[in-house]
Structures are given as structure tokens and as C-alpha cells.
Scaffold this motif. Sequence first.
Motif, short mmCIF file in Angstrom:
data_model
loop_
_atom_site.label_atom_id
_atom_site.label_comp_id
_atom_site.label_asym_id
_atom_site.label_seq_id
_atom_site.Cartn_x
_atom_site.Cartn_y
_atom_site.Cartn_z
N ASP A 35 0.90 -1.15 0.04
CA ASP A 35 -0.09 0.01 -0.03
C ASP A 35 0.92 1.32 0.16
N TYR B 96 -4.89 7.34 -3.49
CA TYR B 96 -4.11 6.29 -3.42
C TYR B 96 -2.57 6.94 -3.38
N PRO B 114 -5.14 -1.05 -5.57
CA PRO B 114 -6.29 -0.74 -4.74
C PRO B 114 -6.57 -1.89 -3.95
#
Lengths: 86, 146
Positions: A35, B96, B114
Amino acid sequence: MKSIIGLFLVLAVLVIVPAVDLAFAAGDEPGEYLDRRVIIWNLFFRMMTIAFVVGAVVSGTIIWQVWRFRESHPKAKPTPYEGTDW
Amino acid sequence: MVKLSGHSNWPEWIYVGVVIALMCWVGAEAWEAERLVEHVPADVEIIKVVGQQWFWTFEHEDGTKEIGELHVEAGKAYKFEIHSTDVIHSFNIHDYVVLMDAVPGRVNTVWFAPDQPGTHDIQCREYCGLIHYNMRGTLIVEEPTH
């Protein structure tokens, strides 16, 4: 002596920078799922912490130096208004 | 060495050492983050992104094209190959932390994965002319199909 230290410093930087680059750079092998929000924001907050700590230490040292210099001045004596009990 | 100041200066060397150590730490942290973020997974899907005054177009690997909207699946990794046909734009998915310039004559890449379904804004982040403010798009992250 000083020039030798300087030379070794330059050489050390010339060796260390490519070595670190080699150790940390992304290679050809595939990377992992991650992430990027976590990585980037974590880096940001850590950098902010370091920046504020360095800022506090540097400005604190300067303030301490200036204060010490000021207090060491022979003319830095309390005025009658402030009292002469020193 | 000759001491000109006439006092001990070892605290200064500690000070210098601490600063150098901090800078090394900062450099290593940044390097590590950059390495992680630039390391593209093997099964990444490539999406061609074209910025032009004043909209975004997307082309998937299977040839599907979209304008102003981008549909992706959660749990997959995507690599954007970012082009520009006119002036410099900047492709940004704020939620993001995806940000990469679109420069004419160059292909810049950035990848992301994602993790949850949802809708996010896409926005140009480099002033590119009159309607720059409205050079937007929508990222739609869908449920994984399998």
C-alpha cells in the motif's frame, strides 16, 4: 593531516553512496504488493518528526549559545530597577 | 592539531556526528521507501493513460478505452504508463497517493494496488491551461471478479 582526513572523507563518500545505492535500489526481480499510501505517509511523518527534532536542537543550541554569550558580558549586570542583589 | 580556541571542542564533534547520523538515517529511510514504491509486482496490469487539454483517457491491456473514468478491480496491481499529447499535465489519484507528471514525448510510469472497492477522484495537478481546474476523472475500484 587535515588534507588526508579530507581526502578520506571524499573517498568514503564516493564508496558509500554507490554501495548504499546498490543495496537499496530496486532490482529486476518482481516487487511485492504494498500500500503506497502507508509507505509514503509513514515516510512523511517520520521526516516531519526528524525535521522538527533537528529544528528544536539547532535552534535550542543557538539560543543557549546566545544566552551564554550575553550573560558572560561584563556589562550584563542587573539594573537598579531589577535589583542589585546578585 | 593546534587548538586555537583554547577550550575543549568535543561537544562540537558529537554534534557533527549526530547530524551526520541523522542525515544517513533520513537518506536510508527515503531510499527504502523509494525502492519499495518503485518495485513493480510481476503480475501487474498495464494501463495507458493519456493526458490532454483537458481530459484523461485510459486504455486497458485488452484494448478497452475509457474517457474520464477508470474501472479497476480491488486486489490487483496496475501500472500506469502516462503520456501527454500537448502540454505537461500531472496524473493524480489523491486517495491512493499516485502522482506522476505527464510530459509530451515521455512515458512516465507509476503503479498502485487498490485494496478496497470505492470511488476516488482523479485530478490534473499541473497547471495546463484554462480548464485545468476541471481536468478531472473518476477512479472506480470494483469488487474482484474472482
